[in-house]
Design an enzyme around this catalytic site. Structure first.
Site, mmCIF file in Angstrom:
data_model
loop_
_atom_site.group_PDB
_atom_site.id
_atom_site.type_symbol
_atom_site.label_atom_id
_atom_site.label_comp_id
_atom_site.label_asym_id
_atom_site.label_seq_id
_atom_site.Cartn_x
_atom_site.Cartn_y
_atom_site.Cartn_z
ATOM 1 N N HIS A 357 0.799 -1.236 0.000
ATOM 2 C CA HIS A 357 0.000 0.000 0.000
ATOM 3 C C HIS A 357 0.827 1.279 0.000
ATOM 4 O O HIS A 357 0.258 2.368 0.105
ATOM 5 C CB HIS A 357 -0.908 0.053 1.228
ATOM 6 C CG HIS A 357 -1.984 -0.979 1.230
ATOM 7 N ND1 HIS A 357 -3.240 -0.739 0.708
ATOM 8 C CD2 HIS A 357 -1.998 -2.245 1.670
ATOM 9 C CE1 HIS A 357 -3.981 -1.827 0.861
ATOM 10 N NE2 HIS A 357 -3.249 -2.760 1.440
ATOM 11 N N LYS A 545 -8.002 14.415 4.659
ATOM 12 C CA LYS A 545 -7.205 13.180 4.662
ATOM 13 C C LYS A 545 -6.149 13.343 5.737
ATOM 14 O O LYS A 545 -6.037 14.418 6.324
ATOM 15 C CB LYS A 545 -6.547 12.925 3.302
ATOM 16 C CG LYS A 545 -5.787 14.143 2.739
ATOM 17 C CD LYS A 545 -5.229 13.877 1.353
ATOM 18 C CE LYS A 545 -6.222 13.968 0.229
ATOM 19 N NZ LYS A 545 -6.458 12.729 -0.467
ATOM 20 N N ARG A 546 -5.350 12.291 6.029
ATOM 21 C CA ARG A 546 -4.272 12.439 6.987
ATOM 22 C C ARG A 546 -3.361 13.592 6.554
ATOM 23 O O ARG A 546 -3.207 13.851 5.354
ATOM 24 C CB ARG A 546 -3.468 11.145 7.088
ATOM 25 C CG ARG A 546 -4.187 10.032 7.820
ATOM 26 C CD ARG A 546 -4.483 10.394 9.246
ATOM 27 N NE ARG A 546 -3.300 10.359 10.075
ATOM 28 C CZ ARG A 546 -3.031 9.426 10.988
ATOM 29 N NH1 ARG A 546 -3.892 8.456 11.212
ATOM 30 N NH2 ARG A 546 -1.917 9.486 11.691
ATOM 31 N N LYS A 551 1.092 14.600 0.864
ATOM 32 C CA LYS A 551 -0.284 14.906 0.459
ATOM 33 C C LYS A 551 -0.464 16.404 0.190
ATOM 34 O O LYS A 551 -1.501 16.841 -0.309
ATOM 35 C CB LYS A 551 -1.268 14.418 1.523
ATOM 36 C CG LYS A 551 -1.282 12.897 1.659
ATOM 37 C CD LYS A 551 -2.246 12.425 2.733
ATOM 38 C CE LYS A 551 -2.156 10.936 3.025
ATOM 39 N NZ LYS A 551 -2.896 10.085 2.079
ATOM 40 N N THR A 653 -8.397 6.709 -1.817
ATOM 41 C CA THR A 653 -9.763 6.186 -1.886
ATOM 42 C C THR A 653 -10.759 7.318 -1.613
ATOM 43 O O THR A 653 -11.891 7.276 -2.105
ATOM 44 C CB THR A 653 -9.979 5.049 -0.862
ATOM 45 O OG1 THR A 653 -9.390 5.415 0.378
ATOM 46 C CG2 THR A 653 -9.368 3.755 -1.346
ATOM 47 N N LYS A 657 -14.584 8.541 -3.323
ATOM 48 C CA LYS A 657 -15.805 8.887 -2.588
ATOM 49 C C LYS A 657 -16.338 10.242 -3.054
ATOM 50 O O LYS A 657 -17.547 10.423 -3.232
ATOM 51 C CB LYS A 657 -15.510 8.924 -1.078
ATOM 52 C CG LYS A 657 -15.082 7.587 -0.514
ATOM 53 C CD LYS A 657 -14.526 7.707 0.902
ATOM 54 C CE LYS A 657 -13.785 6.427 1.282
ATOM 55 N NZ LYS A 657 -12.917 6.571 2.464
#
Ligand code: 26V
Length: 826
Positions: A357, A545-546, A551, A653, A657
């Site tokens: 992952h 998100k985290r 990111k 993911t 969504k």
């Protein structure tokens, strides 16, 4: 199962009486929640029993999904929905003056995961059951899930998550299925008739007690099992201690139970803590013991032998965290079942499959040899033997290439490398999006791919559209069903039937109304929790998100700072008003991430109170981002920020969504964003930034110097300087870490390099939004082409390509099976 609201009401009131001896009027909301959930659980139980019975009797292959994390969220409404009784229950409750949503709010979020990896595992369980696959989860029942985040003074503060405080209705404790897991001690070897026998001695026994949670399939009678293991002190050991030394006994109990006390809150970062290694072996050993025990009962006594284990059992490891399943299976087959090494290895490799992952080097698990050996002496011996035989095979293939062999070894440089163990001990290795799987094959695991070319494959992630669209966004779901029928619930690619309505003004208007409604709900939440009034006509631009450097929340912040600077200069700037919404947790020890939160909240404090920009931009940081909060935020989003440095986000993911809920994505060509673009078409998604190839080229060949950019681009220089020059009302060094991450480390994540194209992409969003009809068309197309990103597709691919399992139709009240008593145990 009840068929009418009247039947439901009668059963509900009965349940309140039998559980609490109370009438409806005397019951608290909590009592009502517990009564409702217990009633539903009772109905589920019949199907659960029947499912287990049929699985046992059929002799079909079953899969066990081993994961350190299952980020379940709440189960009540999803269970009602999957059982087809959500409307009956809502209506029945309403007739008694009770709101289903208010009861649902009382269920604790089962936050047994950090983020993407744990939520994926939960979505997989939903799809396995919906598709009627015999597939179960195996994990840890953490006493405390992911910490609760509070924002105090703009900083993240972590509080323990006490989710089990009032009990958990959905779990069933199975004390009679407990197993003992052995830690530490030493291994004594004896030879009997030429065979080595290993005795594990002086170990610390830890009792693993399973708690089973039912996993209800949509529109079918399948109820699979999520088995979560909890560490408990063995009463026998406790009492033998307590005779002589009470304090030692208490200490023993405390230490044993520490094993499953807390979920490690790190995401994409591995710190070699012995307790985490203990957690890993604990649940792997317990899970395997219960699978083997059941297999022996159902197969060996009846008709098969242990040598056919892999024909009936598949064990999937979610990242390397459960990779100890490989040596543990070897231990069971050799030490307990008396197989030869070769036989045991053949069965093990054919049983286990592995998903990678992440390619971030800091997340790759490795354990110091001494720690490993001391905690798991027998398992270490087996890993050593696996490594020895594997390195011998490498030597055959690459004679003399010591350096290559060292880099591929399982044990090297003082560590046990878990990803290497996982690749060597599995028959399948998959990445989670096309680009990620390619990077694994061509870069990160190129050596392994060369050695084991047929093991590598791709399985692009998904999300369960039943939770993330049907339940999180009921108004949109109703509109879709009114327009194209309900087949999309079981066949998500039927959503493409919406495509022909993308240009239809009437449908566009309906879509806009639903979005507006969801934005109003979120706006109220923001008002209640943050005290900020936001404009529902503004663009809801969402980045949740985290918090992590790759990111690039910082890139988003720099865009907002730039917009703010421009608005201060020209207050009449022609932009569509925007509300920037952030949410996400930082790992407690991750300084840069924590300062990023402080940066967002500080900027929010300035912007939100500045009268000059008041009607143009607002910034909101929503605390404690979780599954339930995501279900509120995502349906209200206009813009979805998926802006990781290309090559770094394995799949994502959240991106899927948002797409399902009609948000327009602004993204880099990273992870599954690429496949989303391919599905929806480049005209329906806003792409910017370096490609993965470009990023990797810069890493390997150089050629990017952030200081050149900093000195040549006035705007960039101004923004970077603002981090430390007193522009923000905080200490001068408050954002040093962020400044350093941009300037001192040569902008490792290419934030400044991508800044220019990001601004242009944001401007494109502005232009699109001005034309509401074209915006709605984008939105509808995104929903229409999101069906591929359902875990129903992902799970079908795993089932066919890796696990080789078939659906098994469960029928309650159908044919009754008579079977040997032993088959009904466990
Ligand atoms: C690694 C570690 C290392 C040891 C300490 C605790 C810990 C916790 C989690 C992880 C795994 C990080 C990997 C991960 O979460 N990857 C994410 O997986 C998602 C599902 O496949 C994927 O969508 C995301 O892109 C990816 O970052």
């Amino acid at each position: 199962m009840f068929k009418t609201t009247e039947e439901f009401k009668t059963e509900f009131v009965d349940k309140l009486q039998t559980l609490f001896g109370q009438s409806l009027d005397d019951s608290s909301p909590k009592d009502k929640y517990i009564a409702l959930a217990s009633l539903i659980r009772d109905h589920i139980s019949k199907r659960w029993y029947q499912t287990n019975k049929q699985y046992r009797y059929s002799g079909e292959k079953q899969v066990y999904y081993f994961s350190m994390e299952f980020l379940l969220g709440k189960l009540l409404v999803n269970n009602l929905f999957n059982l087809g009784i959500k409307d009956i229950c809502r209506q029945g409750l309403a007739e008694m003056g009770i709101s289903l949503e208010e009861l649902e709010a009382l269920e604790p979020d089962a936050g047994l995961g950090n983020g993407g990896l744990g939520r994926l595992a939960a979505c997989f369980l939903d799809s396995l059951a919906a598709l009627q696959f015999p597939g179960h989860g195996c994990g840890i029942r953490y006493r405390h899930g992911l910490f609760e985040q509070k924002i105090i003074n703009g900083y993240q503060v972590e509080l323990p998550d006490n989710w089990l405080e009032d009990g958990y209705v959905w779990e069933v404790r199975k004390a009679d299925r407990a197993v003992t897991v052995k830690f530490g001690g030493n291994v004594r070897m004896e030879t009997h008739e030429g065979q080595c026998i290993f005795y594990h001695e002086n170990y610390e026994p830890v009792r693993a007690v399973p708690y089973d949670v039912p996993v209800v399939g949509y529109n079918c009678e399948t109820v699979n099992t999520l088995r979560l293991w909890s560490a408990e002190a063995d009463e026998f050991d406790f009492s033998s201690f307590s005779k002589g030394d009470y304090l030692k006994a208490v200490e023993y109990k405390y230490n044993v139970e520490a094993t499953t006390q807390v979920l490690y809150p790190d995401d994409n970062y591995q710190e070699g803590r012995i307790l985490r290694l203990k957690q890993q072996y604990f649940f792997v050993a317990a899970g395997i013991a219960s699978i083997v025990r059941r297999y022996m009962k159902n197969h060996c006594e009846a008709y098969n032998s242990i040598t056919k284990f892999h024909e009936y059992i598949s064990i999937h490891i979610n990242d390397t965290h459960p990779a100890l399943a490989i040596p543990e299976l070897m231990r069971v087959f050799i030490d307990e079942e008396g197989l030869s090494w070769e036989e045991a290895w053949h069965i093990t490799v054919n049983t286990v499959s592995y998903t990678n992952h992440t390619i971030l080097p800091e997340a790759m698990e490795k354990w110091p040899i001494d720690m490993f050996k001391c905690l798991l002496p027998r398992i270490y011996m087996i890993v050593e033997e696996i490594n020895k035989r594997y390195c011998a095979a490498l030597w055959q293939r690459y004679p003399g290439e010591w350096e290559k062999i060292r880099r591929m070894a399982i044990i090297a440089d003082g560590y046990v490398h878990m990803a290497h163990l996982a690749v060597v001990g599995s028959h399948s290795v998959n990445g989670v999006a096309k680009i990620h799987s390619e990077i694994l094959k061509k870069q990160v695991m190129a050596n392994f791919h060369e050695f084991y070319p047929y093991r590598f494959n791709n399985k692009t992630n998904g999300v369960t559209h039943r939770r993330w669209l049907a339940n999180a966004n009921p108004q949109l779901a109703a509109l879709i069903t009114d327009t194209i029928g309900f087949s999309w619930l079981a066949h998500p690619t039927d959503l493409t039937n919406l495509h022909k309505y993308a240009g239809d003004a009437v449908f566009q208007e309906k879509i806009a109304q639903v979005k507006r409604h969801n934005k109003e709900v979120l706006a109220k939440y923001i008002k209640d929790h943050n005290g900020i009034t936001v404009d529902v006509d503004s663009i809801f631009d969402v980045h949740v998100k985290r918090i992590h450097a790759y990111k690039r929340q910082t890139l988003n912040v720099l865009h907002i700072m730039d917009l703010y600077n421009r608005l201060k200069e020209s207050p009449d700037l022609d932009i569509a008003p925007r509300t920037f919404i952030f949410g996400g947790k930082a790992a407690p020890g991750y300084h840069l991430a924590k300062r990023t939160i402080k940066l967002i909240t500080t900027l929010a404090g300035m912007v939100n109170k500045d009268p000059l920009v008041k009607n143009k931009i607002k910034i909101v940081f929503l605390e404690n981002y979780s599954v339930s909060l995501a279900e509120l935020i995502i349906p209200a989003a206009d813009v979805s920020e998926q802006i990781s440095t290309a090559s770094k986000e394995a799949s994502g993911t959240g991106n899927m969504k948002f797409m399902m809920n009609g948000a327009v994505t602004i993204c880099t060509l990273d992870g599954a964003n690429i496949e989303m673009r391919d599905e929806v078409g480049a005209e329906n998604i806003i792409v910017f930034g370096l490609t993965a190839d470009e990023v990797i080229r810069y890493y390997t060949q150089g050629g990017y110097n952030v200081l050149d950019l900093y000195h040549s681009d006035k705007r960039i220089k101004m923004l970077v300087d603002q981090l430390t020059n007193g522009f923000f009302p905080v200490g001068f060094d408050e954002f040093d870490a962020i400044y350093h991450s941009l300037i001192r480390t040569n902008d490792e994540y290419f934030v400044l390099k991508d800044f220019g194209t990001y601004i242009s992409a944001q401007n494109r969003i502005n232009e699109f939004y001005k034309n509401q009809s074209s915006w709605r068309k984008l939105s509808i197309n995104n929903i229409a082409f999101s069906g591929r990103f359902s875990t129903d597709r992902t799970i079908s691919e795993y089932a066919i390509g890796i696990w080789k399992i078939k659906p098994l139709v469960v029928r309650v009240g159908g044919r009754q099976y008579s079977s040997p008593a032993c088959l009904l145990d466990d």
